[in-house]
Design an enzyme around this catalytic site. Structure first.
Site, PDB file in Angstrom:
ATOM      1  N   HIS A 190      34.083  15.494  25.423  1.00 33.70           N
ATOM      2  CA  HIS A 190      34.570  14.186  24.685  1.00 33.70           C
ATOM      3  C   HIS A 190      35.885  14.297  24.764  1.00 33.70           C
ATOM      4  CE1 HIS A 190      35.009  17.503  21.429  1.00 33.70           C
ATOM      5  NE2 HIS A 190      35.900  16.515  20.901  1.00 33.70           N
ATOM      6  N   GLN A 235      40.534  18.467  13.445  1.00 31.00           N
ATOM      7  CA  GLN A 235      41.040  17.515  14.463  1.00 31.00           C
ATOM      8  C   GLN A 235      42.299  17.799  15.350  1.00 31.00           C
ATOM      9  OE1 GLN A 235      40.866  17.107  11.069  1.00 31.00           O
ATOM     10  NE2 GLN A 235      39.015  15.539  11.044  1.00 31.00           N
ATOM     11  N   GLY A 236      42.282  17.684  16.720  1.00 36.24           N
ATOM     12  CA  GLY A 236      43.185  18.047  17.422  1.00 36.24           C
ATOM     13  C   GLY A 236      43.079  19.509  18.076  1.00 36.24           C
ATOM     14  N   ASP A 237      42.115  20.118  17.593  1.00 34.50           N
ATOM     15  CA  ASP A 237      41.606  21.386  18.233  1.00 34.50           C
ATOM     16  C   ASP A 237      40.466  21.280  19.221  1.00 34.50           C
ATOM     17  OD1 ASP A 237      43.534  22.955  16.980  1.00 34.50           O
ATOM     18  OD2 ASP A 237      42.091  22.988  15.057  1.00 34.50           O
ATOM     19  N   SER A 238      39.916  20.215  19.589  1.00 31.15           N
ATOM     20  CA  SER A 238      38.946  20.131  20.448  1.00 31.15           C
ATOM     21  C   SER A 238      39.181  20.495  21.782  1.00 31.15           C
ATOM     22  CB  SER A 238      38.402  18.397  20.432  1.00 31.15           C
ATOM     23  OG  SER A 238      37.667  17.895  19.309  1.00 31.15           O
ATOM     24  N   ASP A 267      29.131  19.788  26.235  1.00 29.93           N
ATOM     25  CA  ASP A 267      30.607  19.404  26.045  1.00 29.93           C
ATOM     26  C   ASP A 267      31.544  19.879  26.478  1.00 29.93           C
ATOM     27  OD1 ASP A 267      32.486  17.712  24.842  1.00 29.93           O
ATOM     28  OD2 ASP A 267      32.135  18.603  22.868  1.00 29.93           O
TER      29      ASP A 267
END
Length: 258
Positions: A72, A204-207, A117
């Site tokens: 993603h 958020q931002g660790d994906s 993913d």
């Protein structure tokens, strides 16, 4: 509600100059109580395989010239020179940071926003840092895991300059399904976090960043990829990670084509 949860991926968009970010999805993006929400600052060289990607995601060096991240975080497969990978430092503003452009992206075949993913990013040149091996069996899908990233330290917060780390315990598929129902894809996804109390999580931002632990020989091994979740570090809602062992063969085959 299930569609909303699935949309809550843990990625963010980083402004070109500052580390300010805009959450693309309100849910599991990459944030952790303190690092990763509830974490502490990592030491220089502690996790040398960690990579920060310019679109606002994390990743790990699968090979010296290939980054493993989340599907993603990228838009399809093909030639792509728009991504910059930053590695070799815990401080993103360090003059010692190694920055390398991408040349190709390979998104997991069949990815449609639910499960599968994972993605690979080919780099223009090797990054001379240790790589992170991936789990090929479910043997390590248990116990306590380490998470790390430059994502938000609080839900909806700003991205971090310094790499943060934390530890989270395994959460069974049954307990995770109690939280997420049919939105969870058992066998393709792995859950971890403090189910009863919350307080530690990716955000958020660790994906795309790795969830890892020590193998029987004492070496780091990647068991998960930061994927999604309900908010960040909320009690009753553990973080959801791509189950690396499920895709190990597919990842190896895909990497061989890059």
């Amino acid at each position: 509600m299930k569609q909303l949860l699935r949309a809550l991926k843990r990625c963010s968009v980083i402004a070109a100059v500052a580390l300010a970010t805009v959450s693309l999805q309100p849910s599991g993006a990459s944030a952790a109580p303190n690092p990763v929400v509830g974490g502490t600052r990592a030491a220089q060289g502690e996790f040398p395989f960690m990579v920060r990607l310019s679109m606002g995601c994390g990743g790990a060096l699968y090979a010296k010239d290939i980054v493993l991240t989340a599907a993603h975080c990228v838009n399809g497969s093909g030639n792509n020179t728009s991504i910059t990978a930053t590695a070799g430092v815990v401080d993103l503003q360090s003059s010692s940071a190694v920055k390398v452009k991408s040349t190709k992206v390979l998104q997991a075949p069949g990815y449609n926003g639910k499960g599968k993913d994972w993605a690979l990013i080919k780099l223009a040149k090797p990054i001379e840092q240790p790589t992170l091996k991936i789990a090929t069996t479910t043997a390590y899908n248990q116990g306590e895991f380490t998470i790390a990233g430059w994502g938000a330290a609080t839900e909806g917060g700003a991205q971090q300059r310094y790499l943060l780390k934390a530890k989270v315990p395994y959460v069974s598929d049954a307990d995770c399904q109690s939280a997420y129902g049919s939105d969870l894809v058992p066998g393709e996804e792995l859950c971890a976090g403090l189910l009863a109390t919350g307080g530690i999580d990716t955000c958020q931002g660790d994906s795309g960043g790795p969830m890892f632990r020590k193998d029987n020989a004492g070496a780091w091994i990647q068991v998960g990829i930061v994927s999604w979740g309900q908010g960040c570090a909320q009690a009753g809602y553990p973080g959801v990670y791509s189950e690396v062992s499920t895709f190990a063969s597919a990842i190896a085959s895909a990497a061989a084509t890059l």
